[in-house]
Design a protein around this motif. Structure first.
Motif, PDB file in Angstrom:
ATOM      1  N   GLU A  27      -5.548  15.822  -3.903  1.00  0.00           N
ATOM      2  CA  GLU A  27      -4.190  15.293  -3.722  1.00  0.00           C
ATOM      3  C   GLU A  27      -3.334  16.241  -2.889  1.00  0.00           C
ATOM      4  O   GLU A  27      -2.561  15.799  -2.028  1.00  0.00           O
ATOM      5  CB  GLU A  27      -3.537  15.050  -5.076  1.00  0.00           C
ATOM      6  CG  GLU A  27      -4.132  13.884  -5.840  1.00  0.00           C
ATOM      7  CD  GLU A  27      -3.635  13.794  -7.280  1.00  0.00           C
ATOM      8  OE1 GLU A  27      -2.772  14.604  -7.691  1.00  0.00           O
ATOM      9  OE2 GLU A  27      -4.112  12.892  -7.985  1.00  0.00           O
ATOM     10  N   TYR A  30      -4.372  16.016   0.763  1.00  0.00           N
ATOM     11  CA  TYR A  30      -3.863  14.777   1.340  1.00  0.00           C
ATOM     12  C   TYR A  30      -2.374  14.892   1.655  1.00  0.00           C
ATOM     13  O   TYR A  30      -1.932  14.482   2.736  1.00  0.00           O
ATOM     14  CB  TYR A  30      -4.116  13.597   0.388  1.00  0.00           C
ATOM     15  CG  TYR A  30      -3.661  12.282   0.960  1.00  0.00           C
ATOM     16  CD1 TYR A  30      -4.422  11.628   1.920  1.00  0.00           C
ATOM     17  CD2 TYR A  30      -2.473  11.698   0.555  1.00  0.00           C
ATOM     18  CE1 TYR A  30      -4.008  10.424   2.464  1.00  0.00           C
ATOM     19  CE2 TYR A  30      -2.042  10.499   1.084  1.00  0.00           C
ATOM     20  CZ  TYR A  30      -2.822   9.861   2.035  1.00  0.00           C
ATOM     21  OH  TYR A  30      -2.401   8.673   2.571  1.00  0.00           O
ATOM     22  N   GLN A  31      -1.590  15.454   0.752  1.00  0.00           N
ATOM     23  CA  GLN A  31      -0.158  15.623   0.998  1.00  0.00           C
ATOM     24  C   GLN A  31       0.094  16.537   2.199  1.00  0.00           C
ATOM     25  O   GLN A  31       1.025  16.326   2.976  1.00  0.00           O
ATOM     26  CB  GLN A  31       0.542  16.169  -0.251  1.00  0.00           C
ATOM     27  CG  GLN A  31       0.601  15.190  -1.392  1.00  0.00           C
ATOM     28  CD  GLN A  31       1.307  13.896  -1.033  1.00  0.00           C
ATOM     29  OE1 GLN A  31       2.341  13.892  -0.380  1.00  0.00           O
ATOM     30  NE2 GLN A  31       0.730  12.788  -1.455  1.00  0.00           N
ATOM     31  N   GLN A  33      -1.856  16.715   4.764  1.00  0.00           N
ATOM     32  CA  GLN A  33      -2.176  15.901   5.944  1.00  0.00           C
ATOM     33  C   GLN A  33      -0.958  15.108   6.402  1.00  0.00           C
ATOM     34  O   GLN A  33      -0.702  14.974   7.596  1.00  0.00           O
ATOM     35  CB  GLN A  33      -3.327  14.935   5.648  1.00  0.00           C
ATOM     36  CG  GLN A  33      -4.610  15.577   5.195  1.00  0.00           C
ATOM     37  CD  GLN A  33      -5.081  16.671   6.106  1.00  0.00           C
ATOM     38  OE1 GLN A  33      -5.234  16.479   7.308  1.00  0.00           O
ATOM     39  NE2 GLN A  33      -5.303  17.850   5.545  1.00  0.00           N
ATOM     40  N   MET A  60      -9.664  16.703   9.310  1.00  0.00           N
ATOM     41  CA  MET A  60      -8.436  16.875   8.528  1.00  0.00           C
ATOM     42  C   MET A  60      -7.811  18.228   8.851  1.00  0.00           C
ATOM     43  O   MET A  60      -8.511  19.183   9.184  1.00  0.00           O
ATOM     44  CB  MET A  60      -8.735  16.775   7.036  1.00  0.00           C
ATOM     45  CG  MET A  60      -9.221  15.416   6.613  1.00  0.00           C
ATOM     46  SD  MET A  60      -9.516  15.335   4.850  1.00  0.00           S
ATOM     47  CE  MET A  60      -8.066  14.420   4.371  1.00  0.00           C
ATOM     48  N   TRP A  69     -11.881  12.587   7.988  1.00  0.00           N
ATOM     49  CA  TRP A  69     -11.165  11.573   7.220  1.00  0.00           C
ATOM     50  C   TRP A  69     -12.120  10.610   6.535  1.00  0.00           C
ATOM     51  O   TRP A  69     -11.761   9.983   5.549  1.00  0.00           O
ATOM     52  CB  TRP A  69     -10.198  10.815   8.121  1.00  0.00           C
ATOM     53  CG  TRP A  69      -8.938  11.577   8.332  1.00  0.00           C
ATOM     54  CD1 TRP A  69      -8.680  12.500   9.308  1.00  0.00           C
ATOM     55  CD2 TRP A  69      -7.773  11.530   7.521  1.00  0.00           C
ATOM     56  NE1 TRP A  69      -7.429  13.020   9.143  1.00  0.00           N
ATOM     57  CE2 TRP A  69      -6.839  12.432   8.056  1.00  0.00           C
ATOM     58  CE3 TRP A  69      -7.415  10.803   6.389  1.00  0.00           C
ATOM     59  CZ2 TRP A  69      -5.584  12.629   7.515  1.00  0.00           C
ATOM     60  CZ3 TRP A  69      -6.154  10.992   5.850  1.00  0.00           C
ATOM     61  CH2 TRP A  69      -5.261  11.895   6.402  1.00  0.00           C
ATOM     62  N   GLU A 100      -8.485   5.396   8.067  1.00  0.00           N
ATOM     63  CA  GLU A 100      -7.868   6.301   7.092  1.00  0.00           C
ATOM     64  C   GLU A 100      -6.693   7.076   7.688  1.00  0.00           C
ATOM     65  O   GLU A 100      -5.653   7.220   7.061  1.00  0.00           O
ATOM     66  CB  GLU A 100      -8.907   7.275   6.538  1.00  0.00           C
ATOM     67  CG  GLU A 100      -9.995   6.621   5.708  1.00  0.00           C
ATOM     68  CD  GLU A 100      -9.460   6.033   4.425  1.00  0.00           C
ATOM     69  OE1 GLU A 100      -8.528   6.602   3.826  1.00  0.00           O
ATOM     70  OE2 GLU A 100      -9.962   4.976   4.024  1.00  0.00           O
ATOM     71  N   ALA A 104      -2.727   6.778   6.578  1.00  0.00           N
ATOM     72  CA  ALA A 104      -1.992   7.972   6.142  1.00  0.00           C
ATOM     73  C   ALA A 104      -0.782   8.230   7.043  1.00  0.00           C
ATOM     74  O   ALA A 104       0.284   8.606   6.558  1.00  0.00           O
ATOM     75  CB  ALA A 104      -2.918   9.183   6.142  1.00  0.00           C
TER      76      ALA A 104
END
Length: 111
Positions: A27, A30-31, A33, A60, A69, A100, A104
């Motif tokens: 998580e 991802y944040q 990114q 990424m 990704w 993806e 995002a």
């Protein structure tokens, strides 16, 4: 002992639940990114790419992130490059990576 969050067993010598740590790490990556993708969409940064097999994947962002990704791992042997956001549709990029990163980026710009 059971983890109070996910109810999985915690190994005896572990201080925290490995499954929960891995989930929180994913998580956080991802944040991270989303922060970079805002700059990519605005044209300040380019997407990093790596060729795995004969397919170009989107890498990424992050100092120690070696994933694409779509979930493939990148090694030093893979050819690397960059790709501007507006060129994303013009080149042969892994379709899952493209889907993806677009989703995002939409989330990042909407936030």
């Amino acid at each position: 002992m059971l983890c109070r969050d996910c109810k999985n067993p915690v190994p005896d010598l572990a201080l925290v639940c490995p499954a929960c740590v891995q989930k929180r790490n994913a998580e956080a990556v991802y944040q991270q990114q989303l922060i970079f993708l805002i700059s990519v969409v605005k044209g300040r940064y380019a997407l990093k790419t790596a060729v795995i097999g004969r397919v170009r994947h989107i890498w990424m962002f992050g100092e120690r992130v070696t994933r694409t990704w779509c979930g493939d791992d990148i090694t030093r042997a893979h050819k690397r490059g960059v790709l501007a956001w507006d060129e994303l549709e013009k080149h042969d990029v892994c379709s899952k990576c493209r889907i993806e990163v677009r989703a995002a980026a939409q989330e990042a710009v909407a936030a």
